[in-house]
Motif scaffolding. Sequence first.
Motif, PDB file in Angstrom:
ATOM      1  N   LEU A  87      10.190  -2.894  -2.844  1.00  0.00           N
ATOM      2  CA  LEU A  87      10.300  -3.968  -1.842  1.00  0.00           C
ATOM      3  C   LEU A  87       9.287  -3.656  -0.759  1.00  0.00           C
ATOM      4  N   SER A  88       8.031  -3.573  -1.185  1.00  0.00           N
ATOM      5  CA  SER A  88       6.984  -3.129  -0.262  1.00  0.00           C
ATOM      6  C   SER A  88       5.813  -4.107  -0.209  1.00  0.00           C
ATOM      7  N   THR A  89       5.953  -5.242  -0.890  1.00  0.00           N
ATOM      8  CA  THR A  89       4.869  -6.230  -0.879  1.00  0.00           C
ATOM      9  C   THR A  89       5.416  -7.534  -0.296  1.00  0.00           C
ATOM     10  N   PRO A  90       5.379  -7.668   1.048  1.00  0.00           N
ATOM     11  CA  PRO A  90       5.960  -8.860   1.684  1.00  0.00           C
ATOM     12  C   PRO A  90       5.271 -10.136   1.219  1.00  0.00           C
ATOM     13  N   ARG A  91       6.050 -11.188   1.095  1.00  0.00           N
ATOM     14  CA  ARG A  91       5.487 -12.462   0.642  1.00  0.00           C
ATOM     15  C   ARG A  91       5.897 -13.605   1.556  1.00  0.00           C
TER      16      ARG A  91
END
Length: 534
Positions: free
Chosen positions: A142-146
Amino acid sequence: MANTDYDVLIVGGGLGGMYAIHKLRGMGMKVRAFEAGYDVGGTWFWNRYPGCRCDVESLEYSYSFDPKLEQDWSWEERYGTQAQILEYAKHVADRFDLRKDITFNTRVKAAVFDDKANTWTLTTDQGESFTAPYCIMAAGNLSTPRVPDFPGLKNFKGKTYHTGLWPHEGVDFSGLRVAVIGTGSSGVQMIPHIARQAKTLTVFQRTANFILPAENRPMDRAVEAKHKSEYRDRRVAAFDTPFGIAGYPPPTKSALEATPEEREAAYEKKWQEGGSISFLYSYTDLLLNKEANDTAVEFVHRKIKSIVKDPETAELLCPKDHPIGTKRLVLDTDYYPVFNMPHVKLVNARKAPIQELTEHGLRTTEAEYEFDAIVFATGFDAMTGALAEIDVRTTAGNVLKEKWAGGPLTYLGRMVSGFPNMFIITGPGSPGVKSQMILAIEQHMDFIAGCLQHMQSHQQRRVEADAAAERDWVRHVNEVADSTLYPLANSWYVGANIPGKPRVFMPYVGGVHNYKKRCDQVAANNYEGFKLSA
Ligand SMILES: Cc1cc2nc3c(=O)[nH]c(=O)nc-3n(C[C@H](O)[C@H](O)[C@H](O)COP(=O)(O)OP(=O)(O)OC[C@H]3O[C@@H](n4cnc5c(N)ncnc54)[C@H](O)[C@@H]3O)c2cc1C
């Protein structure tokens, strides 16, 4: 094997990368980790939105590798705040001198395996390249914000924020007209805090989630002392549980065997206790049988309607499109009562989707709104996003993006066939995100370390997941998921929050206990399913 800069290169300086450094250094290996942020902590470094906290109890959500560390550290609350978990990560980094092996402010852009030399070369956004025989991806799930690709995003004249990239100086919403888009875990944690400051708060909800009381409170020092005296046994016991958390008595009967009165009393007790695992442990079949699950759904719907005064808003807050527990359960403090405040409004963004951002706010299919600030609580490109942002390939012509075009394929979540000497921590195909994640990080890294030790003692230098073992594991992961209610939800477990992402069930939901047994068997059988060679 060619001379290399390091023995192992690690992507990520979150709790996963930090433990990898410590573990491998203890084996005498020369390691280097790369971290995009300016310090350790990963999730807890980036997600500084108000109200951010862990939903696993703090005494559980901690490293177990050093008994003295777990005795020395003291948590302030039942559930750790982002600030205290970050403080903990920094303490661990200081205590074990981890930062000296991390290059901060550096993003890995490419990872290439030389199939002849058996080495990985990682290239960073600073234009530097480093080599090592092994590479560990601890880049986070959960480290690639979108942010959704709304038309007009750039036209909005006010401020925008994403929960996963929160400004480190904080944000003052006092007197502002604020929109929050998204009602997953981050949105739910943040909304009561913003409501206390903002002039008006408008919450755009596409999907109502099941939200249970956290019942957070200051740490009871007697509870902490008892827990600490039992830590060793509890850590071992956690591996015998589905979610990697000990201390919750497992359920013994089906919800359908209980009378309505018994069920009401059981759910009420769990509601008062707070926490998600405890609630799911009410009965054996809540995640397996729709009829059983419906009994818990009805209970939560009634609770929502008893708290939220406006019947239309209450109805909208009742999740109806997925069984309870099939999306990540959210824990709240004061979430539902917020909607009784006169300046807070809930908008049904499923019925009236957001069409575009405008100069002064946003427009849905039904109305136009004006805001001073818009907060995106729209989540992450979960589980595969961080690896998709790195160009991972081999000189033999394998490209990870191509291999995973139809969804991620791994053996045990640990390796991908065709990509030798590259390990993944808590990746797709593992129960990582369905468990207490620090326990998962430690178990995965210990497995990798065991494999490397085994290879060292057998003079082996190349390890790769066998294609058939990978196929069987992926089939097993899907079969297990299909035997549960999980696939009924449009969750980030299936990539549903990212338009165009292939719909594949990514985590292993057979439980930490079964997974750990399988990993131990694989190790005992000389890393069965992995091809090891000199
Ligand atoms: C808001 C939120 C709440 C959560 N709550 C819980 C909870 O209650 N319980 C629980 O068990 N888990 C929770 N999690 C999951 C949490 O991510 C894990 O518990 C844990 O912190 C993961 O650690 P990690 O090191 O594997 O990944 P991360 O913490 O995501 O760290 C990965 C790091 O890798 C870096 N990185 C990624 N790609 C690159 C690259 N190409 N180059 C360089 N650096 C890179 C990132 O900057 C990041 O710092 C939560 C997650 C979020 C987002």
